[in-house]
Design a protein around this motif. Structure first.
Motif, short mmCIF file in Angstrom:
data_model
loop_
_atom_site.label_atom_id
_atom_site.label_comp_id
_atom_site.label_asym_id
_atom_site.label_seq_id
_atom_site.Cartn_x
_atom_site.Cartn_y
_atom_site.Cartn_z
N SER A 200 0.83 -1.21 0.00
CA SER A 200 0.00 0.00 0.00
C SER A 200 0.86 1.26 0.00
CB SER A 200 -0.93 -0.01 1.22
OG SER A 200 -1.78 -1.13 1.20
N SER A 201 1.94 1.25 0.76
CA SER A 201 2.81 2.43 0.82
C SER A 201 3.53 2.69 -0.50
CB SER A 201 3.84 2.25 1.95
OG SER A 201 3.20 2.05 3.19
N GLN A 255 1.57 8.27 0.54
CA GLN A 255 2.29 7.18 1.20
C GLN A 255 1.83 7.03 2.66
OE1 GLN A 255 6.58 7.59 1.20
NE2 GLN A 255 6.83 5.37 1.03
N MET A 259 -0.25 3.78 4.41
CA MET A 259 0.09 3.11 5.67
C MET A 259 -1.09 3.09 6.63
SD MET A 259 3.96 4.55 6.31
CE MET A 259 4.11 3.57 7.81
#
Length: 317
Positions: A200-201, A255, A259
């Motif tokens: 995901s980041s 980003q 998270m």
């Protein structure tokens, strides 16, 4: 030690007419059947209390939202420590990266295009009335790069990917699959949580950049085809207004949002209880908490990144 005897009569019936004596007495029913009370003796012993006196905290248990919030912090710390130690399941990470990135591109770009066109309608109407046609592109570029692109992309990913993370881990938790991983010697954080957080980041910044490009392109096309503002004017105004920090801040925001989405969804998943109903509640709650966290983080990051008076539009007026 004192004993207390209590007499509880329990009645037994006989089909024969016989003499049944209890305590020296016999009674006869109207139908001719005899019965007698049988003496049962209960002995109650007065023992000293074996437990300590109850206090307020002996019956108190922390609210569900409190220990789930703490689980988010604990899980985030574990992910950071395990990542720094290099204990990452890279094959699973690549699978999750494909899932978060390429498989989410279509819905993110479609959403960004329509959001860009909706904002273009509002900006062009008001700026044309003021004679500031050359500022439309700069305003759209700043709005998309600083706020709209990272937030809209994160909302779409939270609804699509965050809910899937919470549902998957919740199902594994209620079906005791995570316990099976521990029995087999695998750490569930390394195998299940860390790959999702890393994916995901890494994927969110690139999705945000693509959404910014598509949003600006759709805005320029709409302004040129409907309102008669040339695409060259829109793009030139955007180029004059944008700074490199605007794009960098958007990627940093996305980003952080990635998270938040992954950690909250995984924490809600691994703390699921109550079977299928618990999985549904965890999925819904994970998406809601992720969205709230995104908006709170967006405010905090915007306050840190953009302080004081800005001068980005002075070159495109």
């Amino acid at each position: 030690m004192q004993t207390t005897s209590q007499l509880h009569p329990t009645y037994y019936f006989s089909s024969r007419r016989s003499s049944i004596r209890s305590n020296g007495r016999m009674k006869l029913r109207d139908d001719g059947h005899a019965y007698a009370p049988v003496i049962e003796e209960d002995i109650n012993t007065n023992h000293a209390p074996s437990s300590e006196p109850e206090t307020f905290f002996s019956k108190w248990s922390p609210p569900k939202y409190l220990w789930r919030g703490l689980s988010v912090l604990v899980l985030a710390g574990q992910v950071i420590i395990r990542t720094l130690k290099g204990k990452v399941h890279w094959r699973n990470t690549l699978q999750q990266l494909e899932r978060v990135g390429p498989k989410s591109v279509g819905v993110c770009l479609l959403t960004s295009a329509f959001v860009g066109m909706a904002f273009t309608i509002q900006f062009v109407r008001e700026f044309t009335r003021l004679g500031l046609n050359r500022s439309v592109g700069g305003v759209l570029a700043l709005a998309f790069s600083r706020e709209l692109s990272p937030v809209v992309t994160s909302i779409v990913v939270a609804g699509r990917i965050g809910s899937a993370f919470a549902a998957e881990l919740g199902t594994m938790q209620v079906s005791e699959q995570t316990d099976t991983l521990r029995v087999l010697g695998s750490n569930p954080v390394d195998y299940l949580v860390t790959p999702r957080v890393i994916a995901s980041s890494l994927a969110l910044p690139f999705l945000t950049l693509m959404c910014f490009t598509v949003g600006m392109a759709s805005s320029a096309l709409l302004a040129d085809s409907v309102y008669g503002i040339s695409i060259n004017i829109i793009l030139d105004s955007a180029q004059r207004a944008l700074r490199s920090w605007d794009i960098i801040s958007a990627m940093i925001k996305s980003q952080v949002f990635g998270m938040i989405i992954s950690i909250v969804s995984c924490a809600w998943g691994v703390t699921t209880m109550g079977g299928a109903k618990g999985v549904g509640e965890s999925t819904t709650s994970a998406v809601v908490i992720s969205l709230v966290g995104i908006f709170m983080a967006d405010f905090a990051l915007s306050y840190c990144f953009f302080q004081g008076a800005g001068d980005s539009l002075k070159n495109c007026v």
